[in-house]
Design an enzyme around this catalytic site. Structure first.
Site, PDB file in Angstrom:
ATOM      1  N   ALA A 186       0.835  -1.196   0.000  1.00 22.20           N
ATOM      2  CA  ALA A 186       0.000   0.000   0.000  1.00 22.20           C
ATOM      3  C   ALA A 186       0.872   1.250   0.000  1.00 22.20           C
ATOM      4  O   ALA A 186       2.069   1.177   0.153  1.00 22.20           O
ATOM      5  CB  ALA A 186      -0.921  -0.020   1.210  1.00 22.20           C
ATOM      6  N   CYS A 187       0.210   2.395  -0.191  1.00 23.22           N
ATOM      7  CA  CYS A 187       0.833   3.726  -0.118  1.00 23.22           C
ATOM      8  C   CYS A 187       1.570   4.117  -1.397  1.00 23.22           C
ATOM      9  O   CYS A 187       2.073   3.278  -2.128  1.00 23.22           O
ATOM     10  CB  CYS A 187       1.771   3.863   1.069  1.00 23.22           C
ATOM     11  SG  CYS A 187       0.996   3.512   2.663  1.00 23.22           S
ATOM     12  N   THR A 188       1.597   5.438  -1.631  1.00 24.52           N
ATOM     13  CA  THR A 188       2.347   6.049  -2.719  1.00 24.52           C
ATOM     14  C   THR A 188       2.969   7.322  -2.168  1.00 24.52           C
ATOM     15  O   THR A 188       2.318   8.049  -1.414  1.00 24.52           O
ATOM     16  CB  THR A 188       1.439   6.395  -3.915  1.00 24.52           C
ATOM     17  OG1 THR A 188       0.698   5.234  -4.306  1.00 24.52           O
ATOM     18  CG2 THR A 188       2.267   6.893  -5.091  1.00 24.52           C
TER      19      THR A 188
END
Length: 471
Positions: A7-9
């Site tokens: 997850a996450c950017t």
């Protein structure tokens, strides 16, 4: 247990690459579509002493004197704190973490540590105790080297001078690279740092035994150099579908000429890029709110086939809990923690000044089941209503977002000007009042949007009939 894996950017922007000389680090925190976040200010001295991680059981003796800092913890501490991002009183910013993966060969020689230091605790045990971004890198690196970690992660640091990106690879080894002032970087769930210059400690930091570890276990596939991504990272089909397209899209946004020959599934996309124009705070926010607009891969666009629209994982998606951009090196030292609760594409980045001492009650609330007196759920309420009739309702949301951006710009500018004339003793109270009033105004705008959408939806019922109005 809520794990923020896969997850996450993230985005990092140097001060000479920005339109106003500010430094920006930002990230989407992605886990579950309904998992509330809160926003808090921890006073000085509130987190020192014995710390026990509810995630891994790790016990640390922290310094007794902790600094004030902002943070975005989970709605429940049952699984740990997950404070994720904040700015401390010395204007050090930290965002943790960008989940990544280490390859099996490296893990065979340095396995992940079950009771080590993980994402759940990183902000809590680092940010309140450092006075510069570089000091933050070193503290986190020393803790991981000593206690190990059970995850592969990227961590963003910044202060009013520079930005750094830290990556752990395997159980104990790590590196960090300073983002050049005239450059930016975007990261999407892969180890990103490339060549390490061990003689340039102004721009690279690392575990002191990392070269010996790699050499002793014959981990470097290259004849020369030390490419951290190549040695420690992965290059799987999953990476090409899940991770690299988000990096590719960031390059298309900010460096379209240099990135003209890049493809979404390339495994060799560069970490450090030069923007082809100066980047603003809205550029950073727009990247975190993006979903491949203008390409066949936009899941709500009109260009692609159904297969193309769902081929790649978008940057902004329903599982985003909160999105933030920590903007440093601003006029009058007036740094900002920009916070968008819920899905960045359907929310608004609210400016909270770093030196505030309190936040509105609605931002400190948030739990399950949903409660409409909590900021997270106020933004999510409008978001799900828009989703129900996207074609009809999205323009109404965009109008609110545009209006709030204009008002945020006006408020921040007026605040900067007032600070130049303000008695320093009144600074914290003034900034707290400015942030609080604007944050409440934004919540009221979204509450009104939700009411407007409900009114419009009343005639969408399947139990409807075109009745002659003359009857």
């Amino acid at each position: 247990m809520i794990k923020k894996l896969s997850a996450c950017t993230s985005i990092l922007i140097g001060k000479a690459a920005s339109i106003d000389g500010t430094i920006m680090i930002g990230r989407n925190e992605d886990a579950k579509a309904a998992w509330p976040k809160r926003f808090v200010v921890h006073p000085r001295g509130s987190v020192g002493g014995r710390f026990t991680s509810k995630d891994t059981g790790l016990v640390l003796d922290l310094p007794k004197d902790s600094f004030k800092y902002t943070a975005t913890p989970e709605w429940t501490d049952r699984y740990g704190l997950f404070e994720e991002a904040g700015i401390n009183e010395y204007h050090v910013a930290m965002s943790a973490t960008e989940s990544a993966y280490t390859n099996e060969r490296v893990l065979g020689f340095d396995p992940l540590v079950e009771n080590g230091l993980n994402e759940e605790a990183m902000v809590t045990v680092v940010l309140p105790f450092v006075k510069s971004a570089k000091e933050g890198v070193k503290r986190l690196g020393n803790l991981i080297a000593k206690y190990g970690t059970g995850e592969t992660n990227g961590v963003l640091f910044a202060d009013d001078e520079e930005a750094w990106y830290f990556e752990s690879g395997a159980g104990h080894y790590w590196v960090a690279q300073r983002i050049p002032d005239d450059a930016y970087a975007v990261v999407g769930n892969q180890l990103a740092i490339e060549e390490i210059d061990f003689d340039d400690q102004a721009n690279f930091l690392y575990h002191p035994q990392i070269r010996e570890f790699v050499a002793d276990h014959h981990l470097n596939p290259a004849a020369s150099g030390f490419n951290f991504r190549q040695i420690f990272g992965t290059q799987t089909r999953s990476d090409a579908i899940y991770s690299t397209p988000r990096v590719w899209y960031g390059h298309q946004m900010f460096s379209p000429k240099a990135a003209a020959l890049e493809t979404p599934e390339s495994q060799e996309l560069p970490f450090i890029m030069k923007p082809e124009r100066k980047l603003s705070i809205f550029d950073a926010q727009d990247y975190l709110a993006s979903h491949y607009q203008g390409t066949p891969y936009d899941p709500i666009g009109a260009l692609g086939t159904e297969e193309e629209k769902h081929r790649y994982r978008p940057i902004s998606l329903a599982k985003t809990q909160e999105s933030h951009v920590l903007q440093m090196n601003r006029p009058e030292g007036n740094d900002i923690h920009w916070l968008a609760m819920g899905v960045a594409n359907q929310s608004t980045f609210v400016p909270f000044f770093a030196d505030i001492t309190e936040v509105p009650a609605a931002y400190k609330r948030g739990k399950l089941p949903a409660q409409l007196n909590a900021a997270y759920w106020i933004f999510k309420h409008a978001s799900v209503l828009v989703d129900s009739h996207l074609h009809d309702f999205l323009p109404l949301l965009r109008d609110v977002q545009k209006e709030q951006r204009i008002k945020a710009t006006e408020m921040v500018e007026k605040t900067d000007q007032a600070l130049a004339l303000l008695d320093p003793s009144k600074r914290a109270a003034y900034l707290t009042r400015q942030s609080t009033n604007f944050a409440i105004d934004v919540l009221n705008a979204y509450k009104q949007l939700s009411l407007d959408l409900i009114v419009k939806m009343t005639d969408y019922s399947a139990l409807n009939f075109n009745t002659d109005e003359n009857l």
